[in-house]
Design an enzyme around this catalytic site. Structure first.
Site, PDB file in Angstrom:
ATOM      1  N   HIS A 162       0.827  -1.212   0.000  1.00  0.00           N
ATOM      2  CA  HIS A 162       0.000   0.000   0.000  1.00  0.00           C
ATOM      3  C   HIS A 162       0.853   1.250   0.000  1.00  0.00           C
ATOM      4  CE1 HIS A 162       1.043  -0.543   4.236  1.00  0.00           C
ATOM      5  NE2 HIS A 162       0.770   0.737   4.426  1.00  0.00           N
ATOM      6  N   HIS A 177       4.711   0.108   0.216  1.00  0.00           N
ATOM      7  CA  HIS A 177       5.429  -0.623   1.261  1.00  0.00           C
ATOM      8  C   HIS A 177       4.555  -1.733   1.830  1.00  0.00           C
ATOM      9  CE1 HIS A 177       3.372   2.701   3.281  1.00  0.00           C
ATOM     10  NE2 HIS A 177       3.383   1.988   4.395  1.00  0.00           N
ATOM     11  N   ARG A 200       4.736   6.625  14.038  1.00  0.00           N
ATOM     12  CA  ARG A 200       4.787   7.171  12.683  1.00  0.00           C
ATOM     13  C   ARG A 200       4.093   8.523  12.593  1.00  0.00           C
ATOM     14  NH1 ARG A 200       0.897   4.635   8.410  1.00  0.00           N
ATOM     15  NH2 ARG A 200      -0.233   6.555   8.816  1.00  0.00           N
ATOM     16  N   ASP A 214       0.457   4.976   2.008  1.00  0.00           N
ATOM     17  CA  ASP A 214      -0.350   5.417   3.144  1.00  0.00           C
ATOM     18  C   ASP A 214      -1.469   6.380   2.736  1.00  0.00           C
ATOM     19  OD1 ASP A 214       0.995   3.834   4.974  1.00  0.00           O
ATOM     20  OD2 ASP A 214       2.510   5.364   5.391  1.00  0.00           O
TER      21      ASP A 214
HETATM   22  C1  OGA Z   1       3.105   2.134   8.169  1.00  0.00           C
HETATM   23  C2  OGA Z   1       3.168   0.715   7.840  1.00  0.00           C
HETATM   24  C3  OGA Z   1       5.250  -0.329   8.296  1.00  0.00           C
HETATM   25  C4  OGA Z   1       5.816  -1.246   9.320  1.00  0.00           C
HETATM   26  O1  OGA Z   1       3.623   2.547   9.190  1.00  0.00           O
HETATM   27  O2  OGA Z   1       2.539   2.883   7.368  1.00  0.00           O
HETATM   28  O3  OGA Z   1       2.608   0.300   6.888  1.00  0.00           O
HETATM   29  O4  OGA Z   1       6.736  -1.993   8.967  1.00  0.00           O
HETATM   30  N1  OGA Z   1       3.942  -0.060   8.614  1.00  0.00           N
HETATM   31  O5  OGA Z   1       5.363  -1.223  10.465  1.00  0.00           O
HETATM   32 MN    MN Z   2       1.746   2.050   5.783  1.00  0.00          MN
END
Ligand code: OGA
Ligand code: MN
Length: 288
Positions: free
Chosen positions: A113, A264, A279, A115
């Site tokens: 995805h 990611h 985050r 974000d």
């Molecule tokens: C995010 C996600 C990444 C992770 O923080 O947007 O998708 O590895 N996670 O935790």
């Molecule tokens: Mn993410």
């Protein structure tokens, strides 16, 4: 302050050592970091940081406004229980709270995805601070959607150029959340957007694919069957190992990725080992 830069992989990503983000970062340094990030395809790993939540937010603000900050666009209500109680711009990743205590198994973002790409102004930079990591596992895989786009044939690029896709939180919810926890309001307009399938990066001018299995529900004006096939091809193409880099965390990593040019995937392979990340999510521009 000067810093050292080393590539992480040929396709994307650099690591930066020798910087302490807890110190005040001047305008020149911030713009050097930003340039380094853009040059690296939109993935920076800043090693060995020890940041308070406030310092993390302060650093993130250098790169633009943040979702959830006072007066800014909030993240969707469904994830509000994952937000930091004192700082609504902090999304606490890979943690599930039960009676206020972290519980082992995580799973946020365990699908490809970009974000909040279901918002009309999706994310620009996401900045993740690795506070607690498993002994082994819990990597994040990144995929360079610019390189993936550029590797397509001219005929395919021409076909994709005018296309638009629906992106919807309902898709994310179906992938990630049990239905009953989804707040119904999140399934209306604020978390649905039609975006170009190929977007141009507002800073580098480079084009990338902007469809993701996590958030894209279909192509505008195409039948469901046609969408499935065409999107499926694009996902298979983009996620080839040659376009991907798998990041193995070290404690204190601050990882900054560009949602405008990358997808990611959070690998959920660490069982009951603790993993705690905070985050911030930068508000990007309307994709064009
Ligand atoms: C995010 C996600 C990444 C992770 O923080 O947007 O998708 O590895 N996670 O935790
Ligand atoms: Mn993410």
């Amino acid at each position: 302050m000067s810093f050292t830069v080393n590539p992480l992989s040929p396709v994307l990503g650099v690591e930066i050592t020798g910087l302490d983000l807890a110190q005040p970062i001047g305008e020149n340094l911030a713009s050097d970091i930003r340039q380094c990030w853009l040059d690296a395809g939109g993935l920076l790993v800043l090693r060995d940081q020890r940041l308070t939540t406030e310092q993390h937010i302060q650093f993130s603000r250098l790169f633009g406004p943040l979702f959830g900050a006072p007066g800014e666009i909030p993240l969707q209500e469904t994830v509000s229980r994952y937000l930091h109680p004192d700082h609504r711009e902090i999304y606490r990743v890979s943690i599930q709270l039960e009676n206020g205590t972290p519980r082992g198994r995580a799973g946020a973002g365990t699908y490809w995805h970009s974000d909040v790409s279901f918002k009309s102004r999706p994310a620009a930079a996401s900045i993740l601070h690795a506070i607690e990591i498993p002994d082994c596992g819990g990597d994040t895989i990144f995929c360079n959607m610019t390189a993936a786009y550029e590797a397509l044939s001219d005929a395919m690029k021409e076909m994709l150029a005018p296309l638009r896709a629906h992106n919807d939180f309902a898709q994310t919810a179906a992938t990630q959340f049990a239905k009953p926890v989804v707040v119904e309001d999140d399934l209306t307009g604020a978390n649905h957007a039609v975006h170009p399938v190929v977007r141009s990066h507002p800073e580098t001018g480079r084009k990338s694919l902007f469809v993701t299995p996590g958030n894209t529900t279909g192509l505008e004006n195409f039948s469901a069957d046609e969408s499935v096939v065409l999107l499926g091809f694009l996902y298979d193409h983009a996620t080839q190992p040659e376009f991907c880099f798998r990041h193995r965390y070290r404690q204190g990593d601050v990882v900054m990725w560009d949602n405008r040019s990358l997808m990611h995937y959070a690998v959920c392979d660490y069982g009951d080992q603790p993993r705690y990340m905070e985050r911030t999510t930068g508000i990007g521009e309307k994709p064009a």
